[in-house]
Each structure stands twice: as structure tokens, then as C-alpha cells.
Design a protein around this motif. Structure first.
Motif, short mmCIF file in Angstrom:
data_model
loop_
_atom_site.label_atom_id
_atom_site.label_comp_id
_atom_site.label_asym_id
_atom_site.label_seq_id
_atom_site.Cartn_x
_atom_site.Cartn_y
_atom_site.Cartn_z
N PHE A 155 -25.40 4.57 9.58
CA PHE A 155 -25.69 4.47 8.14
C PHE A 155 -25.06 5.61 7.36
N ARG A 156 -25.14 6.82 7.87
CA ARG A 156 -24.66 7.99 7.16
C ARG A 156 -23.13 8.06 7.09
N GLN A 157 -22.46 7.21 7.85
CA GLN A 157 -21.01 7.17 7.77
C GLN A 157 -20.49 6.02 6.89
N LEU A 158 -21.40 5.19 6.41
CA LEU A 158 -21.02 4.09 5.52
C LEU A 158 -21.10 4.58 4.08
N SER A 159 -20.12 4.21 3.27
CA SER A 159 -20.00 4.82 1.94
C SER A 159 -20.48 3.95 0.79
N ASN A 160 -20.80 2.67 1.04
CA ASN A 160 -21.24 1.83 -0.07
C ASN A 160 -22.06 0.64 0.44
N GLU A 161 -22.65 -0.10 -0.50
CA GLU A 161 -23.49 -1.24 -0.15
C GLU A 161 -22.71 -2.32 0.60
N GLY A 162 -21.45 -2.50 0.22
CA GLY A 162 -20.65 -3.53 0.85
C GLY A 162 -20.47 -3.29 2.34
N GLU A 163 -20.26 -2.04 2.72
CA GLU A 163 -20.11 -1.74 4.15
C GLU A 163 -21.41 -1.98 4.90
N ILE A 164 -22.53 -1.60 4.29
CA ILE A 164 -23.84 -1.86 4.92
C ILE A 164 -24.04 -3.37 5.07
N ALA A 165 -23.71 -4.12 4.01
CA ALA A 165 -23.85 -5.57 4.04
C ALA A 165 -22.98 -6.18 5.14
N GLY A 166 -21.78 -5.62 5.35
CA GLY A 166 -20.91 -6.14 6.39
C GLY A 166 -21.51 -6.00 7.77
N VAL A 167 -22.07 -4.83 8.06
CA VAL A 167 -22.69 -4.59 9.37
C VAL A 167 -23.89 -5.52 9.56
N LEU A 168 -24.77 -5.58 8.56
CA LEU A 168 -25.97 -6.40 8.68
C LEU A 168 -25.63 -7.88 8.75
N GLY A 169 -24.65 -8.31 7.96
CA GLY A 169 -24.26 -9.72 7.98
C GLY A 169 -23.73 -10.14 9.34
N HIS A 170 -22.96 -9.27 9.96
CA HIS A 170 -22.44 -9.55 11.30
C HIS A 170 -23.60 -9.71 12.29
N GLU A 171 -24.59 -8.83 12.21
CA GLU A 171 -25.72 -8.92 13.15
C GLU A 171 -26.57 -10.15 12.87
N ILE A 172 -26.72 -10.55 11.60
CA ILE A 172 -27.40 -11.80 11.29
C ILE A 172 -26.70 -12.96 11.99
N GLY A 173 -25.37 -12.91 12.00
CA GLY A 173 -24.61 -13.96 12.67
C GLY A 173 -24.95 -14.09 14.14
N HIS A 174 -25.14 -12.98 14.83
CA HIS A 174 -25.52 -13.04 16.25
C HIS A 174 -26.85 -13.76 16.42
N VAL A 175 -27.79 -13.53 15.49
CA VAL A 175 -29.10 -14.18 15.58
C VAL A 175 -28.95 -15.68 15.35
N LEU A 176 -28.24 -16.06 14.29
CA LEU A 176 -28.11 -17.47 13.93
C LEU A 176 -27.40 -18.27 15.02
N GLU A 177 -26.42 -17.65 15.66
CA GLU A 177 -25.68 -18.32 16.73
C GLU A 177 -26.40 -18.24 18.07
N ARG A 178 -27.51 -17.50 18.13
CA ARG A 178 -28.35 -17.36 19.32
C ARG A 178 -27.56 -16.76 20.48
N HIS A 179 -26.68 -15.83 20.17
CA HIS A 179 -25.85 -15.22 21.21
C HIS A 179 -26.68 -14.48 22.25
N GLY A 180 -27.72 -13.78 21.80
CA GLY A 180 -28.56 -13.05 22.75
C GLY A 180 -29.23 -13.98 23.74
N SER A 181 -29.77 -15.09 23.25
CA SER A 181 -30.44 -16.04 24.14
C SER A 181 -29.45 -16.70 25.09
N GLN A 182 -28.25 -16.96 24.60
CA GLN A 182 -27.23 -17.53 25.48
C GLN A 182 -26.89 -16.57 26.61
N ARG A 183 -26.79 -15.28 26.27
CA ARG A 183 -26.48 -14.29 27.29
C ARG A 183 -27.62 -14.17 28.30
#
Length: 256
Positions: free
Chosen positions: A114-142
Motif C-alpha cells: 500500500f505504501r508504495q502505491l501513489s494513487n487510488e487507481g493503482e490501489i483499484a488495480g491491485v484490488l480489482g485483480h484479486e476480485i477477479g481471482h475470487v470470481l473465477e474461483r481460482h483458489g478453489s480450482q487449485r
């Protein structure tokens, strides 16, 4: 009392199959959506202490909530109900540059990232990517694939507990080290890009996140994120391709 199943690991793995309630695709998974949610909620406290920086935690919750609300609206427009009650956490860890999501919608970011991210967009990018893992159920598949690979599907349970819950607990303990394949990452980046645009963020902020991760890899060793995700140079190429594929006529104006 140990019960022994008559199924062999490979038979168990290939007998599994559920339809993803968001994407409509059939997947081989261990857990129901309800079980994913319960496992995530029960496991979240063991992921580490939360940050004491309330302003930073609030920012993560607000940005994550904006992405989740946008997702709800977009899915509702398609007649799909989002089954996951997303929650967003900032962990107090200032040493490990990382972000990850548990099956069921619990999403985490460390203070070190978090402390290395400089704006809301970068935070949104990280969180959006992790949301994608949940929606695609990647953890459960693994988890399902892990049962096949490790050959641990033979035992059905012991007195006082079920082996499935024991396996789930073991996997949660290792989930931050779970390495996703290229296809999983592309799917999650696709969700990240779309969620960012829907919520009003420029998805090119994901490219600067890659710069942050690459820079971090030269200071005291690579961040944990890079041990479970493709290298930034490859991710940049993926992200640019996805932006072009998802928005062939160009990004909408007014993104922040």
C-alpha cells in the motif's frame, strides 16, 4: 475413527464439477460457493493483524467497495446475482509486498505494498485483480487440483471433524503462496481492467503497479507478489493486450 473412501484421487478430481454462478462456466472445484464464503470468513483473522492506520484502511475499504458495488450493478444488468460478500483488509505487515484473496471474497493488501502505491487507481488495480481471482474461483480450482496432485483424497474424515474442512484449513494456510498459471492471471487481469473502467479508473494504472513491483524486487529481494504472479514485464504485455481487447474503440473519457 478414520473412515476410508473407496475413491482414488484421480477419480475424485474428475468427478467434481460446478457451474460458476458468475461466468456460467463449468469448473472442477472442491467447495460450494457457500463453503468458500464460510472458509474465507473463518480464515480471515488468521491472515495477520490489521493495519492501525485507519485512514489507509478506510481508503482500501472505500476503493474496494466502489469496485464491488460496480460489479454488483453490472452483473445485475445481466440478470446475475453476485454471490460473494467482498471485504477488503489492509494488513499491518510493512515488510512483505503482497496482495491476495481467499476464496469467498476476503481480499487483502499489506501495508508494504500500500505504501508504495501513489494513487487510488493503482490501489483499484491491485484490488480489482484479486476480485477477479475470487470470481473465477481460482483458489478453489487449485484446491481441487491439489488433491489430485498430492494424492490426499483417500481419507474421508476423522472423529470430530471432516477431512474436507481439514484440507481447506491447510490450503488457507498456504494460500498466500499459491502460484497461479498464465490463464488464471489473464482472467484476473481481465476482470481488473473491466472493474477499473466501470468504476471510473484508468486501467493503465495497472502498468504503474507493475513498475512498483519491479522496483520492489531490487530492494531486499523480490516481493511475495512476484513469487505467485508472473513477472512485471510479462504482466505489462498482458494488461495492454487486455485493454485493447476489452475496449477496441478506446477507453471512455473522464477516467481518473
Amino acid at each position: 475413527i478414520l473412515k476410508i473412501s473407496t475413491f482414488q484421487p484421480r477419480e475424485v478430481y474428475y468427478s467434481k464439477g460446478q457451474v460458476n454462478p458468475v461466468t456460467g462456466e463449468k469448473q472442477r472445484v472442491d467447495l460450494s460457493v457457500k463453503d468458500e464464503i464460510l472458509m474465507g470468513l473463518q480464515s480471515a483473522p488468521s491472515m495477520g493483524p490489521k493495519s492501525r492506520d485507519r485512514d489507509a484502511q478506510n481508503m482500501v475499504e472505500i476503493i474496494g467497495g466502489r469496485l464491488a458495488n460496480t460489479l454488483e450493478q453490472r452483473l445485475a444488468d445481466q440478470g446475475i446475482q453476485n454471490p460473494y460478500p467482498f471485504e477488503f483488509h489492509l494488513l499491518a505487515d510493512r515488510q512483505t509486498v503482497n496482495a491476495f484473496a481467499l476464496p469467498g471474497g476476503q481480499v487483502f493488501m499489506t501495508e508494504a505494498l500500500f505504501r508504495q502505491l501513489s494513487n487510488e487507481g493503482e490501489i483499484a488495480g491491485v484490488l480489482g485483480h484479486e476480485i477477479g481471482h475470487v470470481l473465477e474461483r481460482h483458489g478453489s480450482q487449485r484446491m481441487a487440483k491439489g488433491n489430485l496432485i498430492q494424492g490426499i483424497a483417500g481419507a474421508a474424515g476423522v472423529a470430530g471433524g471432516d477431512v474436507n474442512s481439514q484440507r481447506a484449513a491447510a490450503w488457507v494456510g498456504n494460500i498466500v503462496n499459491m502460484k497461479y498459471g498464465r490463464e488464471d492471471e489473464l482472467e484476473s487481469d481481465g476482470w481488473g481492467v473491466e472493474l477499473m473502467v466501470w468504476a471510473g479508473y484508468d486501467p493503465k494504472h495497472l502498468l504503474t503497479v507493475m513498475d512498483v513491483l519491479e522496483k520492489s524486487s531490487g530492494a531486499g529481494g523480490p516481493p511475495e507478489f512476484l513469487s505467485t504472479h508472473p513477472k512485471p514485464a510479462n504482466r505489462r504485455e498482458y494488461i495492454l493486450q487486455i485493454i485493447q481487447q476489452k475496449f477496441p474503440e478506446g477507453l471512455p473519457p473522464g477516467l481518473r
